[in-house]
Design a protein around this motif. Structure first.
Motif, PDB file in Angstrom:
ATOM      1  N   LEU A   6       0.668  -1.081  -0.022  1.00  0.00           N
ATOM      2  CA  LEU A   6       0.057   0.185   0.070  1.00  0.00           C
ATOM      3  C   LEU A   6       0.817   1.263   0.059  1.00  0.00           C
ATOM      4  O   LEU A   6       0.524   2.138  -0.765  1.00  0.00           O
ATOM      5  CB  LEU A   6      -0.943  -0.019   1.235  1.00  0.00           C
ATOM      6  N   HIS A   7       1.853   1.190   0.563  1.00  0.00           N
ATOM      7  CA  HIS A   7       3.196   2.240   0.560  1.00  0.00           C
ATOM      8  C   HIS A   7       4.155   1.557  -0.161  1.00  0.00           C
ATOM      9  O   HIS A   7       4.770   0.359  -0.104  1.00  0.00           O
ATOM     10  CB  HIS A   7       3.539   2.670   2.008  1.00  0.00           C
ATOM     11  N   GLY A   8       4.688   2.211  -1.384  1.00  0.00           N
ATOM     12  CA  GLY A   8       5.588   1.688  -2.271  1.00  0.00           C
ATOM     13  C   GLY A   8       6.656   1.336  -2.075  1.00  0.00           C
ATOM     14  O   GLY A   8       7.506   0.499  -2.366  1.00  0.00           O
ATOM     15  N   ASN A   9       7.474   2.076  -0.814  1.00  0.00           N
ATOM     16  CA  ASN A   9       8.806   1.878  -0.423  1.00  0.00           C
ATOM     17  C   ASN A   9       8.916   0.911   0.922  1.00  0.00           C
ATOM     18  O   ASN A   9       9.772   0.682   1.338  1.00  0.00           O
ATOM     19  CB  ASN A   9       9.557   3.323  -0.041  1.00  0.00           C
ATOM     20  N   GLU A  10       7.800   0.190   0.980  1.00  0.00           N
ATOM     21  CA  GLU A  10       7.627  -0.602   2.353  1.00  0.00           C
ATOM     22  C   GLU A  10       7.834  -1.973   1.815  1.00  0.00           C
ATOM     23  O   GLU A  10       6.840  -2.647   1.511  1.00  0.00           O
ATOM     24  CB  GLU A  10       6.593  -0.551   3.193  1.00  0.00           C
ATOM     25  N   ASP A  11       9.112  -2.538   1.389  1.00  0.00           N
ATOM     26  CA  ASP A  11       9.064  -3.779   0.545  1.00  0.00           C
ATOM     27  C   ASP A  11       8.784  -5.120   1.327  1.00  0.00           C
ATOM     28  O   ASP A  11       8.812  -6.222   0.777  1.00  0.00           O
ATOM     29  CB  ASP A  11      10.630  -3.898  -0.062  1.00  0.00           C
ATOM     30  N   ILE A  35       0.436  -5.550   5.570  1.00  0.00           N
ATOM     31  CA  ILE A  35       1.815  -5.472   5.927  1.00  0.00           C
ATOM     32  C   ILE A  35       2.358  -4.248   5.669  1.00  0.00           C
ATOM     33  O   ILE A  35       2.713  -3.712   4.492  1.00  0.00           O
ATOM     34  CB  ILE A  35       2.554  -6.774   5.452  1.00  0.00           C
ATOM     35  N   HIS A  36       3.154  -3.740   6.757  1.00  0.00           N
ATOM     36  CA  HIS A  36       3.858  -2.331   6.820  1.00  0.00           C
ATOM     37  C   HIS A  36       5.239  -2.557   7.058  1.00  0.00           C
ATOM     38  O   HIS A  36       5.640  -3.065   8.040  1.00  0.00           O
ATOM     39  CB  HIS A  36       2.899  -1.011   7.086  1.00  0.00           C
ATOM     40  N   ASN A  37       5.967  -1.276   6.666  1.00  0.00           N
ATOM     41  CA  ASN A  37       7.227  -0.736   7.415  1.00  0.00           C
ATOM     42  C   ASN A  37       7.025   0.278   8.205  1.00  0.00           C
ATOM     43  O   ASN A  37       6.358   1.256   7.662  1.00  0.00           O
ATOM     44  CB  ASN A  37       8.286  -0.905   6.575  1.00  0.00           C
TER      45      ASN A  37
END
Ligand SMILES: [Zn+2]
Length: 337
Positions: free
Chosen positions: A46-51, A132-134
């Motif tokens: 959902l957030h492009g840089n949270e791999d 799932i996020h960072n």
């Protein structure tokens, strides 16, 4: 705008996050069969840089390439355009985790995609939902829920004993899916760390193996439960920085070490021109400005905490602060039986 598939496209399991836009063309929902019919819904990027989300799911699917999944899996791959650029979201895009039904934003292509995902999944009676996020500061791994029902807390504590209950921001994935099934957001620390990927992978695989959620409550010994009561941002147009000669607001360069610490009144939070109004802005769960309740600005220009609080998501990333917020403030919640 949403692509729906019932198979893994060729090359997907070798794809890096930056390759997904080329392979998929846009946000994509993939339904895969498994032994138990009601699908586990997993939301990634959902957030492009949270791999971590993509790497964990990719490795899981590699493990099951020649085996049946223990449960059907519906996999949502979100902001592939931002992933190709290595950013949370592109300028001009709505945040993919603020555009879900129930949020403040209702127009725009992002909202249409999220609405379509919810309706598609509603018809499939999902077993549970995991997003799932960072994050970018120093944070433990923790899970977030938007309901305090036993199945939600069971799902959360499968990931971590640290659990946050929140109702704001609205428009997040787990709030929308809480209408359909037990839903959780998991925060897996910083991106790019293989141990974080491993933890997310173990959690998703454990959920795929679950037959059902126990109905009895989580024991208070097994959970540290917090309630997010306020969001701290920085007022528009303020020039700020860390340990810097920023024009308007200077924040301590190690502020993020306070994440999940129980802070006492008087804790130093920053410095600014004392003749100006507070440059921080605090909003409560209803969106009211409650800055004066939480922060004090003295005549020397020192900003300090006014009441006991526990922050989370404190970050030193100026772009994240501008695009999202500086942190959340939490109170401990007793785990109600
Ligand atoms: Zn995120």
């Amino acid at each position: 705008m949403l692509t729906i598939l019932d198979h893994l496209p060729d090359g997907l399991l070798a794809a890096e996050p930056a390759d997904l836009a080329r392979l998929l063309g846009g946000p994509t929902l993939i339904h895969l069969p498994g032994r138990r019919e009601r699908p586990l819904f997993v939301s990634t990027l959902l957030h492009g840089n949270e791999d971590t989300s993509w790497r964990a799911v990719r490795e899981l699917l590699q493990r099951y390439e020649r085996r049946e999944l223990p449960r059907a899996l519906s996999l949502f791959i979100g902001n592939v355009a931002a992933a190709a650029a290595g950013v949370r979201r592109l300028e001009g895009q709505l945040d993919y985790n603020r555009a879900w039904p129930g949020g403040e934003a209702t127009d725009g292509p992002e909202c249409a995609v999220m609405r379509a995902v919810v309706e598609e999944m509603r018809a499939r009676h999902p077993f549970a939902s995991i997003d799932i996020h960072n994050n970018t500061g120093l944070n433990p791994h923790y899970a977030c829920v938007n309901r305090l029902d036993a199945p939600f807390l069971r799902l959360a504590t499968l990931f971590s004993r640290t659990v946050i209950y929140f109702l704001r921001p609205r428009g997040v994935q787990s709030l929308a899916f809480a209408e359909l099934c037990p839903a959780v957001t998991v925060e897996c620390g910083k991106a790019g760390n293989p141990q974080n990927t491993e933890h997310a992978l173990e959690f998703v695989e454990a959920c795929l193996h679950l037959a059902e959620f126990p109905r009895h409550p989580v024991s208070p010994h097994d959970i540290d439960l917090y309630h997010t009561v306020a969001t701290v941002g920085i007022r528009d147009g303020i020039d700020f920085g860390f340990d810097a000669e920023a024009r308007d607001l200077s924040l301590p360069g190690d502020l993020d070490r306070h994440n999940f610490q129980d802070l006492a009144p008087g804790t130093l939070w920053g410095r600014q021109d004392p003749s100006r109004p507070l440059t921080l802005k605090v909003s409560d769960e209803a969106g009211n400005d409650v800055t004066a309740r939480y922060f004090h600005l003295d005549t020397g220009g020192t900003i300090s905490l006014r009441v006991p609080s526990t922050p989370s998501m404190l970050t030193l990333d100026l772009r994240v602060i501008r695009q999202d917020c500086l942190c959340y403030l939490m109170e401990r919640l007793p785990c109600a039986p």
